[in-house]
Design a protein around this motif. Structure first.
Motif: not given
Length: 566
Positions: A213-219, A251-259, A271-275
């Motif tokens: 999941y961390r790799k997915l989020r970071l990328l 949710d994390e993409v919208a807030r800028g957090t990782v885990c 924008g990516l979060a809405r998409q």
């Protein structure tokens, strides 16, 4: 010059275009090797002799007088790892020049067929001159396939290893698995542009699912074109985590957090979060990898032996995306390096070691080869035939009986195209656990001594899933209570982890699910044998095995109505 001089300097992180050029050059070299391997094979042999002559092993075997391949074969018997163990233990104790002139700086840990871990010495000489250069060649193929002119480090998801600090040691030597490397040893080692990327860093304490999941989020938001791993189960697991935790990722993409925490260099992307959220609203099954990375075009992984059973699942989670094979590589050395788009096999990596082959017998139970067995050289192999591998590498494992079987699918120039067919004898390996009949038998025997006091008939059946696992089908009768079955299964699981460290690691990280017990009625295996006989199997072909190659037996058990329902 075939081999560059060994260097212990700090790795130099080159620009991406320089790195790409280097990999493509290595690929051209590998393709050229296929058409004229003899000069390189001779240089490799002489390098191994140079590494071995002045060692205690070399002196004991008269290698000071060896000059040719015939001399090499005459001086050295074929050995299984257990025959090398005393030499490795001397290295671990600090003795110099035992197997190689170059000193080991670390030991790679993997499972042994006896239940004791194997420790493979790794030297800077071996790492830079062999393993490192082999990796550059295979990645050249992948970059060629996605279009090298467009390549940047941000286009790559490398799941084949992790940049992980060494947290374990043995007699002062770092010990780690082949997929977890603390550091490069020099500029000729494998040092990709993403070497220090946050998503590549591993942590022994991190749960396997959380790591994916961390790799997915970071990328998230990266323009990934190429995903590379060893086991296809990792790509399937990555897709599963994305489907399960899509809302969390959005949710994390919208807030800028990782885990759940802020991270350096990671910004919110509304924008990516809405998409992604709009995609989630349309698809109840969750996000797919191509939702996150629309231009993903090539996936690389093992595609033969038991790994090939993931092909349908892999196509399901990466539809329409081309698949290429990873090199046939293990802890002890690289055997094949792909140079074209064949889906599962590559030519022998003749620049990695000295390779010999013994024709497979139908009655091969996976036991050690005869030390004096006659071997064939690569040019003598026949298409369609299967062979056991005897390998000599600059790590000090000389004329090593690897226990692996390869099938010849043709030739690439003068070299055989080899597909990994599995371990000799019966065994199973979903994610590198290399479970053997000995492992299973000893684990069940230990569990029976603790929980049952007897050893019933049983067999271990690989069961595909995400994650996969093993089913222990065992005759136990209705007298065994549910609590006793549960206690036995727990004891067997503990014993299996104890005798096979790779299995234990895959269980700890969540890549394998726990062992499951399938209780069978008494005389079930007799009924199975009778069913096989009725289907035309000869009596000599009907054998009981402690582990199965695939899950076919589960269907047979179900069709015969053998499961014991309490």
């Amino acid at each position: 010059m075939l081999f560059p001089a060994t260097s212990t300097a700090s790795p130099r992180h080159t620009r991406t275009e320089d790195f790409t050029s280097r990999t493509l050059s290595a690929l051209r070299r590998q393709r050229k090797l296929c058409h004229d391997p003899a000069p390189t094979s001779e240089l490799v042999l002489q390098d191994l002799l140079d590494q071995a002559r002045s060692t205690s092993f070399g002196r004991a075997h008269g290698l000071g007088f060896a000059a040719t391949l015939a001399d090499w074969k005459s001086a050295l018997p074929i050995r299984a790892y257990e025959d090398f163990r005393p030499y490795v233990e001397r290295q671990l104790a600090g003795e110099a020049k035992v197997l190689t002139r170059s000193a080991p700086y670390a030991f790679l840990k993997t499972s042994g067929s006896s239940g004791d871990p194997k420790y493979v010495p790794t030297t800077r000489h071996w790492r830079e001159r062999y393993r490192g250069r082999g990796l550059y060649a295979q990645w050249g193929l992948y970059f060629e396939q996605i279009g090298a002119a467009r390549l940047t480090a941000e286009h790559i998801l490398d799941l084949s290893w992790e940049h992980t600090p060494a947290t374990r040691s043995l007699h002062g030597f770092p010990v780690y698995s082949i997929s977890r490397r603390p550091a490069a040893v020099g500029p000729e080692d494998w040092v990709p542009p993403w070497y220090d990327a946050p998503w590549l860093r591993g942590d022994d304490e991190e749960e396997y699912a959380d790591s994916l999941y961390r790799k997915l989020r970071l990328l998230a938001g990266a323009d990934i074109r190429l995903a590379v791993t060893l086991n296809p189960s990792k790509i399937v697991g990555l897709a599963e985590q994305l489907a399960l935790r899509g809302p969390e990722l959005v949710d994390e993409v919208a807030r800028g957090t990782v885990c759940g925490r802020p991270a350096n260099g990671v910004a919110a992307d509304p924008g990516l979060a809405r998409q992604l959220d709009r995609t989630l609203a349309r698809r109840s099954a969750g996000l797919r990898l191509t939702d996150l990375w629309p231009r993903l075009s090539v996936v690389v992984c093992w595609n033969s032996a038991s790994a090939g059973l993931y092909r349908d699942w892999l196509d399901d989670v990466t539809p329409g995306i081309r698949k290429l094979p990873f090199s046939t590589t293990g802890t002890e050395g690289i055997v094949t390096i792909p140079v074209d788009d064949h889906p599962s096999a590559g030519p022998l990596a003749a620049d990695q070691g000295v390779f010999e082959f013994v024709p497979c017998r139908e009655d091969d139970d996976g036991g050690p080869l005869d030390p004096a067995a006659e071997t064939l050289d690569p040019h003598e192999l026949e298409t369609g035939h299967s062979y056991r591998l005897v390998m000599s590498q600059a790590n000090g494992l000389y004329r090593y009986d690897v226990g692996d079987v390869y099938t010849v699918l043709g030739r690439v120039g003068a070299l055989p195209r080899l597909e990994f067919a599995g371990r000799a004898g019966f065994g199973s390996s979903f994610t590198g656990e290399k479970l053997t009949e000995i492992h299973v038998y000893e684990a069940v025997r230990a569990a029976c001594a603790n929980a049952l006091g007897m050893l019933p008939l049983f067999t271990c059946i690989p069961s595909w899933g995400t994650p996969p696992g093993y089913v222990l089908a065992m005759e136990c009768g209705p007298h065994l209570s549910a609590a006793e079955r549960e206690a036995f299964t727990a004891a067997a699981e503990t014993a299996l982890q104890s005798c096979n460290p790779e299995y234990a690691e895959k269980r700890r990280s969540g890549r394998l699910r726990p062992l499951r017990l399938l209780p069978l009625a008494p005389k079930s295996f007799l009924a199975i044998a009778e069913a096989q006989r009725r289907q035309g199997a000869a009596a000599m072909q009907i054998k009981h095995h402690w582990i199965q190659r695939d899950d076919t037996l589960l269907s047979v058990i179900d069709d015969l109505g053998l499961p014991l329902h309490a």
